[in-house]
Design a protein around this motif. Structure first.
Motif, PDB file in Angstrom:
ATOM      1  N   ALA A 191       1.005  -1.161   0.099  1.00  0.00           N
ATOM      2  CA  ALA A 191      -0.032   0.038   0.142  1.00  0.00           C
ATOM      3  C   ALA A 191       0.863   1.316  -0.028  1.00  0.00           C
ATOM      4  CB  ALA A 191      -1.035  -0.032   1.273  1.00  0.00           C
ATOM      5  N   PRO A 192       1.694   1.587  -1.198  1.00  0.00           N
ATOM      6  CA  PRO A 192       2.607   2.404  -1.265  1.00  0.00           C
ATOM      7  C   PRO A 192       2.221   4.102  -0.787  1.00  0.00           C
ATOM      8  CG  PRO A 192       2.117   1.788  -3.313  1.00  0.00           C
ATOM      9  CD  PRO A 192       1.386   0.853  -2.454  1.00  0.00           C
ATOM     10  N   ALA A 193       2.751   4.812  -0.190  1.00  0.00           N
ATOM     11  CA  ALA A 193       2.629   6.183  -0.063  1.00  0.00           C
ATOM     12  C   ALA A 193       2.591   6.871  -1.224  1.00  0.00           C
ATOM     13  CB  ALA A 193       3.295   6.790   1.008  1.00  0.00           C
ATOM     14  N   LEU A 194       1.866   7.829  -1.595  1.00  0.00           N
ATOM     15  CA  LEU A 194       1.603   8.621  -2.771  1.00  0.00           C
ATOM     16  C   LEU A 194       2.080  10.098  -2.518  1.00  0.00           C
ATOM     17  CD1 LEU A 194      -1.178   6.964  -4.586  1.00  0.00           C
ATOM     18  CD2 LEU A 194       1.185   6.356  -4.668  1.00  0.00           C
ATOM     19  N   THR A 195       2.558  10.463  -3.419  1.00  0.00           N
ATOM     20  CA  THR A 195       2.859  12.169  -3.207  1.00  0.00           C
ATOM     21  C   THR A 195       1.994  12.921  -4.592  1.00  0.00           C
ATOM     22  OG1 THR A 195       4.829  11.964  -4.644  1.00  0.00           O
ATOM     23  CG2 THR A 195       5.192  11.479  -2.389  1.00  0.00           C
ATOM     24  N   ASP A 196       2.388  14.125  -4.528  1.00  0.00           N
ATOM     25  CA  ASP A 196       1.882  15.047  -5.500  1.00  0.00           C
ATOM     26  C   ASP A 196       2.209  14.568  -6.917  1.00  0.00           C
ATOM     27  OD1 ASP A 196       4.309  16.055  -5.188  1.00  0.00           O
ATOM     28  OD2 ASP A 196       3.883  17.963  -5.216  1.00  0.00           O
TER      29      ASP A 196
ATOM     30  N   ARG B 195      -1.690   4.841  -0.590  1.00  0.00           N
ATOM     31  CA  ARG B 195      -2.235   5.658   0.719  1.00  0.00           C
ATOM     32  C   ARG B 195      -1.750   6.996   0.428  1.00  0.00           C
ATOM     33  NH1 ARG B 195       2.317   4.878   4.375  1.00  0.00           N
ATOM     34  NH2 ARG B 195       3.524   3.369   3.379  1.00  0.00           N
ATOM     35  N   VAL B 196      -2.336   8.012   0.998  1.00  0.00           N
ATOM     36  CA  VAL B 196      -1.882   9.477   0.840  1.00  0.00           C
ATOM     37  C   VAL B 196      -1.939   9.998   2.204  1.00  0.00           C
ATOM     38  CG1 VAL B 196      -2.172  11.766  -0.048  1.00  0.00           C
ATOM     39  CG2 VAL B 196      -2.438   9.918  -1.831  1.00  0.00           C
ATOM     40  N   ALA B 197      -0.717  10.743   2.971  1.00  0.00           N
ATOM     41  CA  ALA B 197      -0.749  11.201   4.268  1.00  0.00           C
ATOM     42  C   ALA B 197      -1.290  12.634   3.852  1.00  0.00           C
ATOM     43  CB  ALA B 197       0.480  10.988   4.920  1.00  0.00           C
ATOM     44  N   CYS B 198      -2.474  13.360   4.428  1.00  0.00           N
ATOM     45  CA  CYS B 198      -2.976  14.346   4.140  1.00  0.00           C
ATOM     46  C   CYS B 198      -1.952  15.664   4.871  1.00  0.00           C
ATOM     47  CB  CYS B 198      -4.303  14.674   4.436  1.00  0.00           C
ATOM     48  SG  CYS B 198      -5.409  13.685   3.148  1.00  0.00           S
ATOM     49  N   ASP B 199      -1.410  15.121   5.835  1.00  0.00           N
ATOM     50  CA  ASP B 199      -0.811  16.318   6.484  1.00  0.00           C
ATOM     51  C   ASP B 199       0.778  16.286   5.801  1.00  0.00           C
ATOM     52  OD1 ASP B 199      -0.247  13.586   7.357  1.00  0.00           O
ATOM     53  OD2 ASP B 199       0.089  13.717   9.487  1.00  0.00           O
TER      54      ASP B 199
ATOM     55  N   VAL C  75      -2.982  17.307  -2.507  1.00  0.00           N
ATOM     56  CA  VAL C  75      -3.462  16.023  -3.267  1.00  0.00           C
ATOM     57  C   VAL C  75      -4.677  15.704  -2.677  1.00  0.00           C
ATOM     58  CG1 VAL C  75      -3.097  13.619  -3.641  1.00  0.00           C
ATOM     59  CG2 VAL C  75      -1.127  15.227  -3.636  1.00  0.00           C
ATOM     60  N   CYS C  76      -4.968  15.891  -1.384  1.00  0.00           N
ATOM     61  CA  CYS C  76      -6.156  15.774  -0.662  1.00  0.00           C
ATOM     62  C   CYS C  76      -7.157  16.783  -0.923  1.00  0.00           C
ATOM     63  CB  CYS C  76      -6.044  15.688   0.941  1.00  0.00           C
ATOM     64  SG  CYS C  76      -4.938  14.349   1.424  1.00  0.00           S
TER      65      CYS C  76
END
Length: 773
Positions: free
Chosen positions: A453-458, A509-513, A518-519
Motif C-alpha cells: 500500500a505505497p505512500a503517494l505524493t503529488d 495511501r496519501v498522508a494528508c498532513d 493532493v487531498c
C-alpha cells in the motif's frame, strides 16, 4: 573514595536530566523543541506564522493544554503554520524565559516580532488553539465587523464583483469559528469572507432568520450578480449547523447553474453528486418561456438547498418520464412544480405516506411568492425529520463496530507481547479519554507492513492513476487516532490482495498532513476516507466497515465485471453457487431478460455498476434461457431475482417494479439482500433502523418459536422489522421470566404519532399472539 562519590553524583544528575527531557518530550509529542541558539531563526522563518509556548513548570493542570497544543500543531501544518516550544528549564531564551508567567501564554510570531499573545485559559482545546491562530493568520483578509454599516460597506465594495460569505459567530475560539476560518483560508481568492461576534450586525442588516437563529450561522450575499448601482445583495442562508462536511457541500453548490434542462438519454445533471433535493419545473411547449423564468427564480431562491431542472413533457421521452415518476400523467398536468427529496427514488415515492407534508410534492401553480414559501416549508420539514437518521448513518460509518474495536485491542496485544514498557511523568500509565486514541497510543510502536500500500505524493499520485486500472486510496492524517487504527486493517488488506505476478496490490495511501494539495484536489474533507478510481477517474467512496475482511471483500467485488454475462444454465448455477460460497457477499442478483428488453438491460447494467463492490450481479440476455432460469424461482421475464445465502426464511426475492427505473431497482436490491429475521447486532442495526419501521425483537426463543416468527417475517405482511437477540442462554430466560414461552418485545419508531403506533399494535398483536402461543 571522594572521586567515586563525585562520579556517582554526576551519573545521577545526568540520569535526572535525561528523565526530565524524556518527560517534556512526551508531553509535547510532535511539537519541535527549539534550541535557544536557533530561536531567532525559527521565529523569523519563511513560514507565515509561528506559535511558541515557553515551558517552565510541570503543572498537572497543563496536561490537557499540552496535548491540545500538540494536536493543533499537527492540524495547522496543513496551513503552513509551525509550532514550537522552548524549554525554559533546560535551554532558556532569556528575553522571554526571564519574564514572570511567560508560561501562561502562547505567543504568535510573524517576521521576528510578536503578532499576538493568547492566555492559556483561551486555548482550552485543539479547536480553540487553531481558531485563535487562524484569526491572527487571516486578520487582514477576514475582517471582524462591528455594525451593519460595516457589512453594507463590504457589499458596496464588492457589488458586481465578488460574492460575500458572512457569518455570525458566538466567539473566537469555537469549533464553528475554526471551520469558518478554514474555508476562508481555502476559498479566500474566490469569495470575500467576513464575520461578526455581535448578533445585532446580522439582525440590523436584515439577514434572513437572523433574529431567530440560536447557533452560529452563515449567509452568502450574491453581490457578483448585482449591478454596480445596487444597494444590497441577494442573500442565501446556509440552513445546517456549521460542520466541515456540510459547509463544503454547500460551497460547492454556489457555482452550479440556477437551473438546467432535463438531459436526454438519462445523462447525469450537475446536481447528482451534491446531495441536493431536486425541483422539477414541468412544462409544455406553450408554457416554456414562463417556466424558464420560474426555474431561474427558484434556482436563485433555493441556492444550496435544491437543484432546479426544467422538464418539457412535449420533448421528453416516455422512458425519461417513467424514470421520474410511476404516474407520468401527473407530470403532464402542466404547469407543475414537483419535488424529489434527497434520498427518494422518484417524485411520487411518498404518495401513500402518512405525513401531511407529502401532499405538497406536486404544486400546480407558478406564483413565485407562495411557491417559494411552500418549497422552503417542505425542505425545512424534511431536514428536521431526517436529522436523527443522519446521526445513525454517521455512526454506521464510524468506529464502534465490533471488528474495528477488536482491531484496536490487537494494537495493545501486539505491543505488550514485545515486553516493552511505558515511561511517563509518574508511575501511573497515561490513559487517553477516547478509547480509539487510547488503543492507538498503546500500540504506537507496532510496525505495519505497508509494502503493498505505497505512500503517494503529488508526483506519484497522477502516475499511479494512469498505471493502474483499479486504484483504491486511503486519505488519512498520520497523527489522527482513527486513521492510525484503520491503517492496521489497511496493511493486512494489502497483503491479502497482493497479486503475485505483479508483486503489487490495488491499494495505496496519501498522508494528508504531508500532501494537503493532493487531498484538496480529491475533495477530502474527513479522515480517514477511502476512494476508488477506475481507469484514472474517480468512481466512488468506500463506506463499509473499517476492518480487513470488509475492505478485502469490497475490492475483490470491484475486480469482477459488472454485470457478469451468463449464457448457459450451468453458468447461472455456477455463478450463484460460487458467489454465495466464496464469502465476499451474501447475495447473488440475477437479471433475466431477452435481447429485445434493451431498456431493462441498460438499467440493470447501470445498477450493477452503481452497486459494484457491494453486490455482484449476473445478467442473462437470452429469452429462452431467462425463462428457464426464471421458472426455478417463479419469476417472469424480464425479471430480477435476489438470492440470499443465509436467509432460511426467505432464500430469494423477486423484483416486482419497473426494471428500467434504476433508483427503484437499486433500493430493492439493497433491501432484499437483508435477511427478514436476522439476529440484531450493532453492525446491522443501522441498515434496519433507517427503514423507518418499528422493531419486533424476539429475545431467546427455540426452534418452533423461531420458525413461527420467521414465517411471519417472510410473509412481509406487516410494516415492521422482525429480528432476534440471543443475549443469554434459554435456561437463563426461563429463570428470569419463570416461563418457557419465548418473549417478544415491540419497539415503535420514536417519530411516529400515537395514532400510528396504536394502529400498528392492533394489527400486530393478534398475529404474534396466535403464532407464539
Amino acid at each position: 573514595m571522594a572521586s567515586y562519590c563525585k562520579a556517582f553524583v554526576l551519573i545521577c544528575l545526568v540520569a535526572l536530566l535525561a528523565t526530565c527531557t524524556l518527560v517534556a518530550s512526551k508531553e509535547f509529542g510532535v511539537v519541535n523543541t527549539v534550541p535557544s541558539a536557533e530561536f531567532e531563526d525559527f521565529i523569523g522563518s519563511p513560514s507565515t506564522l509561528t506559535a511558541v509556548y515557553f515551558y517552565k513548570r510541570r503543572l498537572q493542570r497543563l496536561k490537557h493544554f499540552l496535548e491540545s497544543f500538540d494536536a493543533a500543531a499537527s492540524f495547522m501544518k496543513l496551513y503552513q503554520v509551525q509550532f514550537g516550544r522552548v524549554n525554559c528549564d533546560i535551554d532558556p531564551v532569556a528575553a522571554y524565559c526571564d519574564k514572570p508567567d511567560v508560561d501562561m501564554s502562547v505567543f504568535a510570531f510573524r517576521n521576528d516580532r510578536v503578532e499576538a499573545k493568547f492566555a492559556l485559559d483561551t486555548m482550552y482545546d485543539r479547536d480553540a488553539i487553531a481558531s485563535n491562530i487562524f484569526q491572527v493568520l487571516l486578520s487582514s483578509e477576514v475582517p471582524v465587523l462591528q455594525s451593519w454599516i460595516d457589512l453594507s460597506h463590504q457589499q458596496q465594495r464588492y457589488m458586481g464583483d465578488k460574492d460575500i460569505i458572512f457569518s455570525w459567530q458566538k466567539a473566537i475560539g469555537t469549533y464553528q469559528h475554526r471551520v469558518f476560518m478554514e474555508f476562508a483560508f481555502a476559498y479566500g481568492s474566490t469569495y470575500k469572507f467576513v464575520f461578526a461576534t455581535n448578533k445585532k450586525v446580522a439582525e440590523e442588516a436584515d439577514l434572513r432568520d437572523a433574529k431567530s437563529v440560536k447557533e452560529p450561522a452563515i449567509w452568502v450575499l450574491h453581490c457578483s450578480e448585482e449591478e454596480k448601482t445596487a444597494k444590497t445583495c441577494r442573500q442565501t442562508r446556509f440552513q445546517h449547523s456549521i460542520v466541515l462536511a456540510d459547509v463544503l457541500a454547500f460551497v460547492r453548490t454556489l457555482k452550479t447553474p440556477y437551473y438546467v434542462d432535463m438531459p436526454i438519454n438519462q445523462e447525469p445533471t450537475p446536481y447528482e453528486t451534491m446531495n441536493l433535493h431536486l425541483v422539477y419545473v414541468a412544462t409544455d411547449n406553450s408554457n416554456e418561456h414562463e417556466a424558464r423564468e420560474v426555474a431561474d427564480k427558484l434556482g436563485r431562491a433555493l441556492r444550496g438547498q435544491a437543484g432546479v431542472i426544467l422538464l418539457n413533457v412535449d420533448t421528453a421521452s416516455e422512458i425519461t418520464l417513467e424514470s421520474l415518476a410511476t404516474d407520468t400523467e401527473r407530470l403532464r398536468e402542466v404547469p407543475v412544480v414537483a419535488v424529489q427529496l434527497y434520498g427518494q427514488e422518484s417524485l411520487d415515492q411518498n404518495e401513500t405516506a402518512e405525513k401531511p407534508m407529502d401532499t405538497m410534492h406536486f404544486m400546480h401553480h407558478f406564483s413565485e411568492g407562495p411557491l417559494v414559501e411552500d418549497l422552503e416549508v417542505l425542505l425545512s420539514e424534511h431536514r428536521r425529520s431526517t436529522e436523527r437518521k443522519k446521526i445513525i448513518q454517521d455512526e454506521d460509518e464510524g468506529f464502534d463496530e465490533p471488528d474495528f474495536s477488536a482491531k484496536l485491542e490487537k494494537f495493545f496485544a501486539d505491543f505488550s507481547a514485545k515486553g516493552e514498557t511505558f515511561w511517563g511523568p509518574s508511575s501511573d500509565e497515561e490513559v487517553q479519554d477516547d478509547v480509539v486514541a487510547e488503543a492507538v497510543y498503546r500500540g504506537r510502536y507496532a510496525q505495519l507492513d505497508l509494502t503493498y500500500a505505497p505512500a503517494l505524493t503529488d508526483k506519484t499520485f497522477p502516475a499511479m492513476l494512469k498505471e493502474k486500472s483499479l486504484l483504491v486510496v486511503v486519505f488519512y492524517l498520520s497523527w489522527e487516532p482513527r486513521s492510525a487504527a484503520f491503517l492496521s486493517s489497511y496493511s493486512e488488506a494489502s497483503l491479502d490482495l497482493k497479486d503475485e505476478p505483479s508483486n503489487s496490490s490495488p491499494l495505496a495511501r496519501v498522508a494528508c498532513d504531508d500532501w494537503p494539495d493532493v487531498c484538496q484536489l480529491n475533495n477530502v474533507s474527513s479522515y480517514p476516507v477511502t476512494k476508488v478510481y477506475r481507469d484514472g477517474q474517480y468512481l466512488k467512496d468506500y463506506r463499509g466497515m473499517l476492518d480487513t475482511t470488509a475492505l478485502v471483500n469490497f475490492v475483490k467485488l470491484l475486480q469482477l465485471p459488472a454485470p457478469v454475462e451468463l449464457k448457459t444454465v450451468e453458468e447461472v448455477t455456477n455463478f450463484r453457487e460460487h458467489v454465495l460460497s466464496a464469502g465476499a457477499t451474501d447475495t447473488a442478483v440475477l437479471g433475466l431478460m431477452g435481447q429485445e428488453d434493451q431498456a431493462e438491460i441498460e438499467t440493470f447494467t447501470s445498477a450493477a455498476r452503481e452497486l459494484q463492490g457491494l453486490f455482484i450481479l449476473g445478467l442473462v440476455k437470452d429469452k429462452a434461457l431467462a425463462q428457464e432460469v426464471g421458472s426455478m424461482y417463479g419469476s417472469s421475464v424480464p425479471g430480477v431475482v435476489v438470492v440470499k445465502r443465509d436467509d432460511q426464511y426467505q432464500p430469494f426475492k423477486l423484483f416486482s417494479g419497473k426494471i428500467f427505473h434504476k433508483p427503484s431497482l437499486v433500493k430493492f436490491i439493497q433491501l432484499a439482500s437483508l435477511p427478514v429475521f436476522p439476529e440484531l447486532t450493532p453492525k446491522n442495526f443501522p441498515s434496519f433502523f433507517i427503514q423507518d419501521k418499528p422493531f419486533v425483537i424476539l429475545f431467546g426463543g427455540r426452534g418452533e418459536e423461531l420458525e413461527s416468527v420467521g414465517q411471519i417475517a417472510a410473509a412481509e405482511e406487516l410494516p415492521v422489522v422482525f429480528c432476534q437477540m440471543n443475549m443469554v442462554s434459554p435456561a437463563s430466560w426461563e429463570q428470569t421470566f419463570s416461563s418457557s414461552m419465548c418473549q417478544m418485545l415491540v419497539f415503535l419508531h420514536w417519530s411516529w404519532s400515537s395514532t400510528r403506533r396504536e394502529e400498528c399494535l392492533s394489527t400486530l398483536t393478534p398475529m404474534t399472539s396466535q403464532r407464539t402461543r
